[in-house]
Design a protein around this motif. Structure first.
Motif, PDB file in Angstrom:
ATOM      1  N   GLY A 214      -9.503  72.963  20.152  1.00 57.99           N
ATOM      2  CA  GLY A 214      -9.128  73.690  17.805  1.00 57.99           C
ATOM      3  C   GLY A 214      -8.409  72.463  17.441  1.00 57.99           C
ATOM      4  O   GLY A 214      -7.819  71.623  17.705  1.00 57.99           O
ATOM      5  N   ASP A 266     -13.739  79.152  13.893  1.00 55.45           N
ATOM      6  CA  ASP A 266     -13.664  80.658  14.503  1.00 55.45           C
ATOM      7  C   ASP A 266     -12.610  81.162  12.954  1.00 55.45           C
ATOM      8  O   ASP A 266     -11.775  81.044  12.277  1.00 55.45           O
ATOM      9  N   ASP A 268     -11.574  84.390  12.441  1.00 60.24           N
ATOM     10  CA  ASP A 268      -9.707  84.043  11.991  1.00 60.24           C
ATOM     11  C   ASP A 268      -8.662  83.011  12.059  1.00 60.24           C
ATOM     12  O   ASP A 268      -7.233  83.542  11.999  1.00 60.24           O
ATOM     13  N   ARG A 309     -21.127  86.105  14.845  1.00 53.82           N
ATOM     14  CA  ARG A 309     -20.690  86.135  16.808  1.00 53.82           C
ATOM     15  C   ARG A 309     -21.711  85.555  17.060  1.00 53.82           C
ATOM     16  O   ARG A 309     -21.312  84.622  18.097  1.00 53.82           O
ATOM     17  N   GLN A 312     -20.894  81.780  16.935  1.00 57.30           N
ATOM     18  CA  GLN A 312     -20.177  81.064  18.082  1.00 57.30           C
ATOM     19  C   GLN A 312     -20.707  81.455  19.326  1.00 57.30           C
ATOM     20  O   GLN A 312     -20.745  80.212  20.351  1.00 57.30           O
TER      21      GLN A 312
END
Length: 327
Positions: A214, A266, A268, A309, A312
């Motif tokens: 990240g 990501d 979120d 998703r 991801q």
């Protein structure tokens, strides 16, 4: 249009590429320009060759096209802009920023230029991106009386490029001509593709690993902002990309972007990682809204759009396959 003489013909045969081929090469290094835009700029600058109905552009002409584009972009009041490839095919064109709407509170402009951030937020792929740019900018020369005449000066390549060249061609020996060292057109064309592949593969592996960890706050602060985005499958169907509207991209030349391959995302946390760089994410769009926003330039998006998703999952599978994430 450039008239072809003896040296021009040699450059065409040795280094000229069709606009569609340049679009694909530049996409690998995160420079997303549509085939249509590239053709238009080639016509505006006269930086191309015409063989029958085929347009061919050499690396030197690509430089001229981009230098002209940079001059135009410097007059724009909007930040760095970008035109991506058409969703569902290989081309698209830009569209007005005025139509985009986002409810995201995140600022569209990066703040990494503040003293508190400094060079700590430097993109880790920056050196390789610069190396790709230098590779693309290596200009062919015409040497009278030497084979087909087109060569690349070994002496004029910087140390990083020479070392990378020798990595993919360890037995290479430069040709000496009148006291100088040169790479023949044949050697250059084959090594060029191998060098490009080596660098972009290295960038991809690094970016997959970065995506697992990240972004640091400073890295995300420096990243371009992507709004109205939609995940899409790659042309081969195995990878994923993002399409959307970008602000503050360091090399973009139009509002719509088709990113380099996605390595992690990501929503979120508000970030995505591609082979080339980090992106700050605004609101996600839908295929219907995206088509309404871009019109015919977004034809076919419903056929290649995927859920977040799924994007991801694709990234996680690639991370596991490359050994940067546990199964």
């Amino acid at each position: 249009m450039t008239e072809t003489d003896k040296s021009d013909s040699s450059q065409i045969l040795g280094l000229g590429k069709k606009p569609s081929e340049w679009v694909e090469l530049m996409a690998d290094m995160g420079i997303d320009i549509s085939e249509r835009t590239l053709r238009e700029r080639a016509n505006e600058t006269g930086a191309f060759y015409r063989l029958g109905r085929t347009m061919l552009i050499t690396p030197a002409q690509i430089d001229k096209i981009f230098e002209g584009g940079q001059a135009c972009r410097s007059k724009s009041t909007r930040g760095a802009e970008f035109t991506g490839r058409k969703v569902g095919s290989s081309t698209t064109a830009g569209a007005s920023q005025a139509h985009i709407q986002t409810s995201s509170p995140m600022s569209r402009q990066p703040i990494c230029e503040t003293p508190a951030h400094g060079r700590a937020a430097m993109e880790l792929n920056e050196r390789d991106l610069d190396l790709l740019q230098r590779l693309r900018s290596a200009r062919p020369l015409w040497v009278e009386g030497h084979d087909d005449g087109t060569v690349v000066s070994w002496d004029n390549l910087d140390r990083d490029l020479r070392e990378t060249f020798l990595t993919v061609a360890p037995e290479f020996e430069p040709t000496r001509i009148d006291g100088g060292l040169y790479v023949t057109a044949f050697e250059w064309v084959f090594a060029y593709e191998d060098i490009w592949r080596l660098i972009t593969t290295r960038m991809r592996l690094r970016s997959l690993e970065l995506a697992v960890a990240g972004p640091a706050a400073a890295e995300l602060d420096c990243a371009p902002f992507l709004a109205g985005w939609v995940p899409v499958r790659s042309d081969g169907g195995t990878g994923a990309h993002l399409v959307g509207d970008v602000d503050a991209h360091p090399v973009s030349i139009g509002p719509m972007i088709h990113t380099s391959p996605l390595c992690g995302i990501d929503p979120d946390a508000g970030w995505a990682r591609t082979v080339s760089r980090w992106y700050r994410l605004g609101d996600r769009s839908t295929p219907t809204a995206f088509y309404r926003r871009w019109g015919k330039k977004a034809e076919g998006i419903s056929a290649i759009a995927i859920e977040t998703r799924e994007a991801q999952a694709i990234c996680v599978a690639e991370q596991i396959e490359e050994g940067v994430r546990g199964a």
